[in-house]
Write an enzyme that holds these catalytic residues in place. Structure first.
Site, PDB file in Angstrom:
ATOM      1  N   LYS A 158      -3.477  -0.236  -4.496  1.00  0.00           N
ATOM      2  CA  LYS A 158      -3.116  -1.194  -3.429  1.00  0.00           C
ATOM      3  C   LYS A 158      -3.734  -2.536  -3.824  1.00  0.00           C
ATOM      4  O   LYS A 158      -4.438  -3.193  -3.046  1.00  0.00           O
ATOM      5  CB  LYS A 158      -3.663  -0.682  -2.079  1.00  0.00           C
ATOM      6  CG  LYS A 158      -3.255  -1.488  -0.875  1.00  0.00           C
ATOM      7  CD  LYS A 158      -1.828  -1.244  -0.435  1.00  0.00           C
ATOM      8  CE  LYS A 158      -1.430  -2.181   0.678  1.00  0.00           C
ATOM      9  NZ  LYS A 158      -0.008  -2.069   1.064  1.00  0.00           N
ATOM     10  N   ASP A 211      -5.936  12.009  -2.269  1.00  0.00           N
ATOM     11  CA  ASP A 211      -6.049  13.073  -1.276  1.00  0.00           C
ATOM     12  C   ASP A 211      -4.755  13.139  -0.464  1.00  0.00           C
ATOM     13  O   ASP A 211      -4.169  14.208  -0.265  1.00  0.00           O
ATOM     14  CB  ASP A 211      -7.246  12.760  -0.358  1.00  0.00           C
ATOM     15  CG  ASP A 211      -7.724  13.974   0.405  1.00  0.00           C
ATOM     16  OD1 ASP A 211      -7.188  15.068   0.181  1.00  0.00           O
ATOM     17  OD2 ASP A 211      -8.641  13.822   1.237  1.00  0.00           O
TER      18      ASP A 211
END
Ligand code: NAD
Length: 338
Positions: free
Chosen positions: A172, A229
């Site tokens: 990001k 995750d």
């Protein structure tokens, strides 16, 4: 003979750990299990979620098979899973998501591997309320060059060894310009050492959408801890859910194998959990130990059991399910017949 630390865990853990142990033993591979308690069962027995004897056992054996461990939400003790990964510097979280013939899901032939950085960033545990009134809280996500380089390199090395074609770096960096920016920068530099493997990058939000729209465009995914995750659960959803998603936590000195899923308290104690995620983690462990005949027997027996469709738990066959024990027995029968 391999000596392996076995942590059954809690929730559905003891039941699927029992299945895994029996299925591994059915392959004929020599294993001596060292049974250890961690998490809630260890608090009840030893008043400590991670007793020293568990750490000693893993340090001695350098290999563990672990059932899921509940982590209280918001309050209570910190995650034992995270503590184990840190303690043994298990910096690679390797989570494959591969389709099985016979599982009803949106896509066929999905074959993805997520390499998740397993120690740093928002799982580093550096967090606190800023004042006594708990009016605000902060978590510090630390991303290091060393940590980023070794996970990206692990992904490329794996790609080379297993003849995979492409590595996608997920980040990001448009918003988290320093932490995610550093990860992307290091990732692109590492990629230059592997000209034989394609490399591209995706911003996490776009990546989530692209995976749902067309997972076949991806191969190996490497990313930071939190994104990894989340994406690995997403990938398991693409191949039939958490009941089929194994994982490995690997460091230089030790490795711990476990399912991607958690302790599933909603279905614990009912003989309905799918044992396959932990069993497939057991197969990854056998690969790691060089027991390739045993691991391929397990994968084949699971694939055949799923394809036949007769002995499947509720998540795979909601109309005519069998229990965890019955599915385990069906897999064992196939292994013995091989
Ligand atoms: P979960 O993965 O336990 O369950 C999510 C959903 O998937 C539930 O509906 C559950 O019934 C289903 N599910 C999970 N495993 C299944 C299986 N083998 N067969 C059939 N259905 C299955 O996630 P959660 O409910 O968010 O977490 C429960 C606890 O587990 C939390 O305390 C969490 O911290 C912990 N957790 C531990 C680990 C680990 O030990 N590595 C990983 C994830 C979550």
């Amino acid at each position: 003979m391999h000596t392996i630390t076995l942590i059954p865990g809690d929730g559905i853990g003891p039941s699927i750990a029992d299945s895994t142990r029996k299925i591994i033993e059915a392959t004929g591979v020599g294993v001596s299990w060292e049974l250890e308690e961690a998490g809630i069962p260890a608090i009840e027995k030893f008043k400590d979620p991670l007793p020293q004897q568990v750490l000693d056992s893993i340090a001695r054996n350098k290999i563990a098979l672990k059932g899921p461990l509940t982590t209280p939400i918001g309050t209570g003790f910190r995650s034992v899973n995270v503590a184990l990964r840190k303690e043994f510097d298990l910096y690679i979280n390797l989570r494959p998501a591969k389709s099985f013939v016979g599982v009803k899901s949106t896509y066929a032939d999905v074959d993805l591997i997520v390499f998740r950085e397993n120690i740093e960033e928002f799982y580093s545990g550096i967090e606190h309320y800023i004042d006594a009134q708990k009016s605000a809280a902060e978590t510090i996500g630390v991303v290091t060059r060393t940590g980023s380089e070794r996970i990206v390199r692990a992904a490329f090395e794996y790609a080379r060894k297993h003849n995979r074609k492409k590595v996608t770096i997920v980040h990001k960096a448009n918003i988290l310009k320093f932490t995610s920016g550093l990860f992307l920068d290091v990732g692109k530099k590492v990629a230059q050492d592997y000209p034989d493997i394609q490399c591209n990058d995706r911003i996490i939000d776009n990546m989530a959408m692209q995976l749902v729209l067309n997972p076949h465009q991806f191969d190996i995914i490497v990313t930071t801890n939190l994104f990894g995750d989340i994406l690995s659960d997403l990938c398991s959803g693409l191949v039939g859910g958490l009941g089929l998603a194994p994982g490995a936590n690997i460091g230089y000195e030790a490795a711990i194998f476990e399912a991607v899923h958690g302790s599933a308290p909603d279905i614990a104690g009912k003989n309905i959990a799918n044992p396959c995620a932990m069993v497939l983690a057991g197969a990854m462990m056998l690969d790691y130990l060089g027991e390739l005949v045993a691991s391929s027997k397990i994968r084949q027996a699971i694939a055949e059991t799923i394809q036949e469709g007769k002995y499947l738990t509720r998540d795979l066959n909601p109309e005519q399910p069998v229990g965890t024990i019955e599915m385990t027995d069906a897999i064992i029968k196939k292994i013995i017949a091989m």
